[in-house]
Write an enzyme that holds these catalytic residues in place. Structure first.
Site, PDB file in Angstrom:
ATOM      1  N   ASP A  93     -22.731  10.681 -77.321  1.00 38.00           N
ATOM      2  CA  ASP A  93     -22.344   9.311 -76.896  1.00 38.00           C
ATOM      3  C   ASP A  93     -23.208   8.060 -77.574  1.00 38.00           C
ATOM      4  OD1 ASP A  93     -20.704   7.551 -75.273  1.00 38.00           O
ATOM      5  OD2 ASP A  93     -21.789   7.701 -73.637  1.00 38.00           O
ATOM      6  N   HIS A 189     -19.175  -1.672 -69.992  1.00 37.83           N
ATOM      7  CA  HIS A 189     -20.155  -0.690 -69.471  1.00 37.83           C
ATOM      8  C   HIS A 189     -20.758  -1.241 -68.283  1.00 37.83           C
ATOM      9  CE1 HIS A 189     -20.167   0.784 -73.674  1.00 37.83           C
ATOM     10  NE2 HIS A 189     -19.780   2.061 -73.073  1.00 37.83           N
ATOM     11  N   SER A 228     -15.314   3.130 -65.949  1.00 36.87           N
ATOM     12  CA  SER A 228     -15.471   3.600 -64.446  1.00 36.87           C
ATOM     13  C   SER A 228     -14.769   2.535 -63.501  1.00 36.87           C
ATOM     14  CB  SER A 228     -16.723   3.349 -64.241  1.00 36.87           C
ATOM     15  OG  SER A 228     -17.732   4.695 -64.469  1.00 36.87           O
ATOM     16  N   SER A 271     -20.857   5.266 -64.959  1.00 36.38           N
ATOM     17  CA  SER A 271     -21.296   4.518 -63.958  1.00 36.38           C
ATOM     18  C   SER A 271     -20.742   4.876 -62.514  1.00 36.38           C
ATOM     19  CB  SER A 271     -20.797   3.244 -63.931  1.00 36.38           C
ATOM     20  OG  SER A 271     -21.510   2.335 -64.912  1.00 36.38           O
TER      21      SER A 271
HETATM   22  O1  G3H Z   1     -22.140   3.909 -72.515  1.00 36.95           O
HETATM   23  C1  G3H Z   1     -23.012   4.077 -71.961  1.00 36.95           C
HETATM   24  C2  G3H Z   1     -23.199   5.164 -71.277  1.00 36.95           C
HETATM   25  O2  G3H Z   1     -23.303   4.769 -69.730  1.00 36.95           O
HETATM   26  C3  G3H Z   1     -24.784   5.803 -71.254  1.00 36.95           C
HETATM   27  O3  G3H Z   1     -25.690   5.047 -70.672  1.00 36.95           O
HETATM   28  O4  G3H Z   1     -27.730   4.705 -72.493  1.00 36.95           O
HETATM   29  O5  G3H Z   1     -27.905   4.409 -70.031  1.00 36.95           O
HETATM   30  O6  G3H Z   1     -27.815   6.833 -70.769  1.00 36.95           O
HETATM   31  P1  G3H Z   1     -27.411   5.462 -70.970  1.00 36.95           P
HETATM   32  P1  13P Z   2     -19.059   3.144 -67.444  1.00 38.70           P
HETATM   33  O1  13P Z   2     -20.095   2.208 -67.480  1.00 38.70           O
HETATM   34  O2  13P Z   2     -17.766   2.289 -67.289  1.00 38.70           O
HETATM   35  O3  13P Z   2     -18.909   4.338 -66.733  1.00 38.70           O
HETATM   36  O4  13P Z   2     -18.589   3.603 -68.985  1.00 38.70           O
HETATM   37  C1  13P Z   2     -19.405   4.784 -69.538  1.00 38.70           C
HETATM   38  C2  13P Z   2     -19.214   4.861 -71.006  1.00 38.70           C
HETATM   39  O5  13P Z   2     -18.510   4.134 -71.632  1.00 38.70           O
HETATM   40  C3  13P Z   2     -20.167   5.919 -71.832  1.00 38.70           C
HETATM   41  O6  13P Z   2     -20.133   5.987 -73.159  1.00 38.70           O
HETATM   42 ZN    ZN Z   3     -19.580   3.668 -73.975  1.00 41.42          ZN
END
Ligand code: G3H
Ligand code: 13P
Ligand code: ZN
Length: 323
Positions: A93, A189, A228, A271
């Site tokens: 991701d 996000h 989310s 999230s």
């Molecule tokens: O888009 C971001 C995802 O929610 C991953 O978040 O970089 O805090 O693991 P993180």
């Molecule tokens: P959310 O923060 O809305 O869950 O999005 C997650 C996301 O896009 C991970 O790449």
């Molecule tokens: Zn994302």
């Protein structure tokens, strides 16, 4: 080099073809720890949904990239020995460099995102093309991104969003050879996606932009990040038991249902899982201050996460019984 097929993983190509045909979206759930992984796999097996398991750069740093990778391999043993196995992709991701994408592909990921959205259009094309060229040698699928989501994208902070320009998509897809495209149509996000007054509904997503993109690249799989719903029941529980998440708002389930029926084939959810775990852990610890066994507060959090995932797959994304 471990090829993803050796671990029993799938890339996203067939998943997206079926999702496009069937008018649903494949869930992409992020995990950072054991309980999240268990809940995601159990919830998707229970609802018989195809699954994209996502690992971010931050997750690799937090949980150790080697450990996460073997946890995913262990999960695949469980999936493939189940009565009704489901297709699973292991996906990077928000990959932000060629080297990170290569490292994931070499260790068995079946899909990677290269997020060049912070760069100029030309640099985004160059970086994404380079990743595609390497990934496709191993049949690994690649997700690119055009447009900028508001909020925090891993370590890159964007104060304002820039909707995807439909004029760019055809050229980008042609030049880079990506398999799917993440777009910006009003999601962001985290838990604070829209600023709304109490009782007000958040603004709708820009379906007009999505429709124009679909017209420019018909049948091409689109990805929705920041999707989310920030379910009020969990936000309320968190606030009731000492948290402070006033004003947290997500994308309404109706908007997601509409998106899932369109060319949107992958919906990213992180999230919502975090909120469920935090809500249950707060409640368990507040109700039993003598509880110091993590299994006794993380176990119930895992159960609730399974239920949230089953419901989302069945009632929002439409991916249940498609695995
Ligand atoms: O888009 C971001 C995802 O929610 C991953 O978040 O970089 O805090 O693991 P993180
Ligand atoms: P959310 O923060 O809305 O869950 O999005 C997650 C996301 O896009 C991970 O790449
Ligand atoms: Zn994302």
């Amino acid at each position: 080099m471990t090829h993803f097929k050796e671990i029993g993983l799938s890339n996203t190509r067939e998943m997206f073809r079926k999702a496009m045909e069937g008018g649903y979206a494949v869930p992409a759930y992020n995990f950072n720890n054991l309980e999240q992984l268990q809940a995601i796999v159990t919830g998707c097996l229970e609802s018989r949904s195809p699954l994209i398991l996502q690992i971010s750069k931050g997750a690799r740093k937090y949980a150790n990239q080697i450990l996460l990778r073997y946890m995913a391999e262990g999960a695949m043993e469980i999936v493939n020995s189940a009565e009704h196995p489901i297709p699973v992709a292991l996906h990077l991701d928000h990959g932000d460099s060629y080297e990170l994408a290569v490292s994931c592909i070499e260790t068995g990921f079946s899909s990677v995102m290269i997020d060049g959205s912070a760069h100029s259009y030309e640099d985004n094309v160059a970086l994404t093309s380079k990743v595609v060229e390497y990934a496709h040698k191993y049949d690994v699928s690649v997700e690119g991104e055009l447009g900028v989501l508001a909020g925090i994208e891993d370590e890159v902070s964007h104060e304002k969003s820039h909707y995807t320009d439909p004029d760019d998509v055809e050229d980008f897809v042609k030049k880079t050879g990506v398999d799917s495209l993440a777009i910006s149509i009003g999601t962001s996000h985290g838990a604070y996606k829209f600023k709304v007054k109490p009782g007000e509904s958040p603004p709708p997503l820009r379906f007009d932009i999505l429709e124009e993109i679909e017209r420019r690249i018909p049948g091409f799989p689109i990805v929705l990040h920041g999707a989310s719903s920030v379910l009020p029941a969990y936000v309320d529980l968190i606030n009731k038991y000492g948290g402070q998440l006033e004003g947290a708002v997500g994308v309404s389930e109706d908007q997601l249902r509409r998106a899932a029926k369109s060319a949107v084939c992958k919906i990213n959810i992180d999230s919502d899982g975090r909120l469920v775990v935090t809500a249950v852990v707060r409640k368990m610890l507040a109700e039993d201050p003598k509880n110091f066994d993590p299994r006794k507060y993380l176990g119930p959090a895992r159960e609730e996460l399974i239920q949230m995932i089953v419901r989302k797959n069945r009632e929002v994304l439409g991916s249940a019984d498609r695995g």
